[in-house]
Design an enzyme around this catalytic site. Sequence first.
Site, mmCIF file in Angstrom:
data_model
loop_
_atom_site.group_PDB
_atom_site.id
_atom_site.type_symbol
_atom_site.label_atom_id
_atom_site.label_comp_id
_atom_site.label_asym_id
_atom_site.label_seq_id
_atom_site.Cartn_x
_atom_site.Cartn_y
_atom_site.Cartn_z
ATOM 1 N N CYS A 195 48.697 42.680 46.187
ATOM 2 C CA CYS A 195 48.476 43.166 44.826
ATOM 3 C C CYS A 195 49.049 44.575 44.723
ATOM 4 O O CYS A 195 48.838 45.391 45.629
ATOM 5 C CB CYS A 195 46.974 43.169 44.521
ATOM 6 S SG CYS A 195 46.560 43.715 42.857
ATOM 7 N N HIS A 208 44.802 34.466 40.433
ATOM 8 C CA HIS A 208 44.720 35.819 40.967
ATOM 9 C C HIS A 208 44.442 36.822 39.840
ATOM 10 O O HIS A 208 43.521 37.644 39.932
ATOM 11 C CB HIS A 208 46.036 36.159 41.679
ATOM 12 C CG HIS A 208 46.133 37.558 42.197
ATOM 13 N ND1 HIS A 208 46.081 37.851 43.534
ATOM 14 C CD2 HIS A 208 46.296 38.746 41.559
ATOM 15 C CE1 HIS A 208 46.205 39.166 43.702
ATOM 16 N NE2 HIS A 208 46.338 39.729 42.507
ATOM 17 N N GLU A 209 45.226 36.739 38.770
ATOM 18 C CA GLU A 209 45.061 37.686 37.661
ATOM 19 C C GLU A 209 43.722 37.486 36.956
ATOM 20 O O GLU A 209 43.061 38.455 36.573
ATOM 21 C CB GLU A 209 46.224 37.579 36.680
ATOM 22 C CG GLU A 209 47.602 37.793 37.284
ATOM 23 C CD GLU A 209 47.733 39.014 38.184
ATOM 24 O OE1 GLU A 209 47.031 40.026 37.976
ATOM 25 O OE2 GLU A 209 48.547 38.958 39.124
ATOM 26 N N HIS A 225 40.930 39.269 38.553
ATOM 27 C CA HIS A 225 40.867 40.687 38.198
ATOM 28 C C HIS A 225 40.050 40.917 36.925
ATOM 29 O O HIS A 225 39.335 41.909 36.827
ATOM 30 C CB HIS A 225 42.272 41.258 38.009
ATOM 31 C CG HIS A 225 43.045 41.422 39.278
ATOM 32 N ND1 HIS A 225 42.455 41.598 40.516
ATOM 33 C CD2 HIS A 225 44.380 41.459 39.503
ATOM 34 C CE1 HIS A 225 43.397 41.746 41.434
ATOM 35 N NE2 HIS A 225 44.574 41.646 40.856
#
Length: 137
Positions: A86, A127-128, A131
Amino acid sequence: MVREIKKGIEIFSEKALPAERGDVKYAKDLLDTLKANSDICVGMAANMIGVNKRIAAVSSGKSSFVLINPVITAHSEETYQASEGCLSLEGKRYAERYEWICVEYYDIKFKKQKQKFSGFTAQIIQHEMNHFDGKVI
């Protein structure tokens, strides 16, 4: 506008807020920032540029697109372990990912979309979206 990439785990400490139509400007900034970092980055969440909204930009092959307020509505039973990096964090970490996902979201024109993603593109989106919820890979 290309934005500065925020660094450190603390940028993920708050859950991202739902984006509204007026937040599309941040989606454009995300795309510009992703493009400027395309040699080292394939996805970016808005909190990585200092905007605490549920917006992500994803690079898939030769094209990039935005997901605004994405929600995973279905996913594979099969999962796999991925090693991920990241831009906001040092090093690589392992994460469990679904093979495929169905996502409802708004596009950059704030039109509702529903699409199935698989493979690496599905991994980037997961993944995003982590966040958004303050989860670090």
